[in-house]
Enzyme design. Structure first.
Site, PDB file in Angstrom:
ATOM      1  N   HIS A 180     -27.212   1.339 -33.267  1.00  0.00           N
ATOM      2  CA  HIS A 180     -25.608   0.200 -33.503  1.00  0.00           C
ATOM      3  C   HIS A 180     -24.243   0.458 -33.932  1.00  0.00           C
ATOM      4  O   HIS A 180     -23.386   0.980 -32.599  1.00  0.00           O
ATOM      5  CB  HIS A 180     -25.296  -1.068 -34.768  1.00  0.00           C
ATOM      6  N   CYS A 181     -24.859   2.111 -34.539  1.00  0.00           N
ATOM      7  CA  CYS A 181     -23.165   2.679 -34.742  1.00  0.00           C
ATOM      8  C   CYS A 181     -23.027   3.505 -33.654  1.00  0.00           C
ATOM      9  O   CYS A 181     -21.264   3.401 -32.888  1.00  0.00           O
ATOM     10  CB  CYS A 181     -23.205   3.615 -35.876  1.00  0.00           C
ATOM     11  N   ILE A 182     -23.611   4.198 -33.170  1.00  0.00           N
ATOM     12  CA  ILE A 182     -23.040   5.319 -31.876  1.00  0.00           C
ATOM     13  C   ILE A 182     -23.617   3.970 -30.454  1.00  0.00           C
ATOM     14  O   ILE A 182     -22.425   4.555 -29.633  1.00  0.00           O
ATOM     15  CB  ILE A 182     -24.757   6.267 -31.547  1.00  0.00           C
TER      16      ILE A 182
END
Ligand SMILES: NC(=O)c1ccc[n+]([C@@H]2O[C@H](COP(=O)([O-])OP(=O)(O)OC[C@H]3O[C@@H](n4cnc5c(N)ncnc54)[C@H](O)[C@@H]3O)[C@@H](O)[C@H]2O)c1
Length: 394
Positions: A235-237
């Site tokens: 999700h973060c990248i």
């Protein structure tokens, strides 16, 4: 502390209540001791009225058109507003664009409760920084960034988090705390993409990029190591920096670094497919009809999370070229590619022996600890962690 876990999904609550954890980093024994200590999973929002502190940690996905979907935050804020008590602290932890806490959450809370933020209750933002599968850095020893609507709101949130984390880092306001999270993720996104772009030309130039990174890392200042790979997942990248580029577009700019990073990393599965094709070609084989074994199909090592995993577009491309794609992953039983369910190989040794080409996608400990890869016909290592005469690095 007495802790409620409020979730709208009844099956999540049911499983948690039975002591069954669905989170990789929390085993069922830990969950059972939490329940014995008074943790109450529930679907009943009444628990908000009994809570002095309310933390919002709902999903923040993207819409189909790539714009932030803050519908979950809005829905949660609405429910909280109906039960909010004077004197309480509300903290948004979901990753989102700067301005969400003040411009979206605050008016919903105030309208529904009739209370005023900063006066009748405290409102703050504190980004979630959990790194799944990271044994060294957990909730307690990872510093927690906190920003409040007013200095008193910041102070109240600092006091709360100081009880559960070692270091709390206050910001001057809400937007800085919101921005800090997107800054961290964008920094990783851009630097990983830089390594991915370098991996492609380093191969042509005969340079082992991983070895060069190790050498560069010896500089004690001014360099932080990032590594190439088969593409980015989670999700973060791939998702979160879009929250920032969406916001940047609203003030008339394009966030070109993010767009470029996305374009470069999105191309990596196709590049890995091309390298697989080249490796088979060298052995006088075609992709069409070859058995290609993918090792590790999750988005990161030692976790079961498959969100946005680059293994999926890679598997689709190889299958389109006619390969028989198989996979082995100690964390995944079923892997869905283009709507078709692939069942994982039960035995690593047999799977390796049957493969024309092995592609290491995820450096799960169980895979790396096995000696069996030394017997493979050929291994394409997209993580730069294997050595041996049959190994080729990305
Ligand atoms: N998982 C991570 O490692 C991680 C790391 C950093 C940041 N984050 C951020 O944390 C946020 C949550 O991520 P996650 O991975 O925990 O998501 P998740 O989808 O695993 O869990 C979110 C939970 O919220 C529940 N939910 C949805 N709407 C609700 C509502 N109105 N009220 C109560 N519960 C509701 C869902 O049923 C689900 O169980 C996201 O913004 C994410 O970007 C997550």
């Amino acid at each position: 502390m007495r802790v409620f876990g409020l979730d709208t999904n009844p099956s999540v609550v049911e499983r948690l209540s039975k002591g069954e954890s669905h989170i990789d980093d929390i085993d069922s024994d830990q969950l059972s001791s939490m329940i014995n200590a008074g943790f109450s999973p529930t679907v009943e929002p009444d628990c908000i009225s009994d809570s002095e502190v309310v933390l919002i940690c709902v999903p923040t996905p993207l819409d189909d058109d790539g714009t932030p979907d803050i519908g979950y935050i809005e829905a949660a804020a609405k429910v909280i507003s109906q039960h909010l008590q004077p004197g309480s602290l509300v903290v948004l932890e979901s990753t989102t664009y700067p301005g969400t806490t003040q411009d979206i959450v605050r008016p919903i809370l105030e309208t529904g409760s009739g209370l005023t933020a900063g006066t009748d209750f405290c409102l703050s933002y504190s980004p979630e920084r959990i790194d799944p599968g990271n044994a060294e850095w957990g909730l307690r020893n990872t510093p927690k960034v906190v920003g409040g609507l007013t200095p008193a709101c910041t102070e109240r949130a600092v006091r709360f988090y100081t009880q559960i984390v070692d270091t709390v880092v206050p910001t001057v306001g809400l937007r800085e705390a919101e921005f800090a999270k997107l800054l961290e993720n964008t920094y990783r996104h851009v630097n990983i993409a830089l390594m991915n772009e370098m991996a492609v030309f380093c191969h042509e130039l005969g340079i082992d990029l991983w070895d060069a990174i190790e050498a560069a890392k010896s500089k004690p200042f001014g360099f932080e190591a990032f590594y190439p790979g088969p593409g980015v997942g989670g999700h973060c990248i791939p998702i979160d920096p879009n929250y920032l580029s969406w916001l940047v577009r609203s003030v008339g700019y394009r966030f070109r670094f993010v767009e470029l990073a996305e374009e470069i990393s999105d191309r990596m599965p196709a590049y890995v497919a091309k390298r697989a094709q080249d490796a088979l070609n060298f052995a006088r084989k075609s992709v069409n009809g070859s058995v290609i074994l993918l090792l590790g199909v999750t988005y990161k090592a030692n976790v079961s999370d498959q969100r946005e995993t680059p293994a999926r577009p890679l598997a689709a491309l190889l299958r389109k070229l006619g390969a028989e794609v198989r996979f082995f992953d100690p964390f995944v039983d079923v892997f869905i590619v283009n709507g078709e369910e692939l069942t994982g190989e039960p035995n690593l040794g047999e799977a390796v022996a049957a493969a024309d080409l092995v592609v290491l996608l995820q450096a799960h400990d169980e895979i790396l600890e096995s000696e069996i890869l030394g017997t493979a016909e050929h291994v394409l290592d997209t993580r730069g962690v294997l050595t041996g005469g049959n190994v080729e690095r990305l």
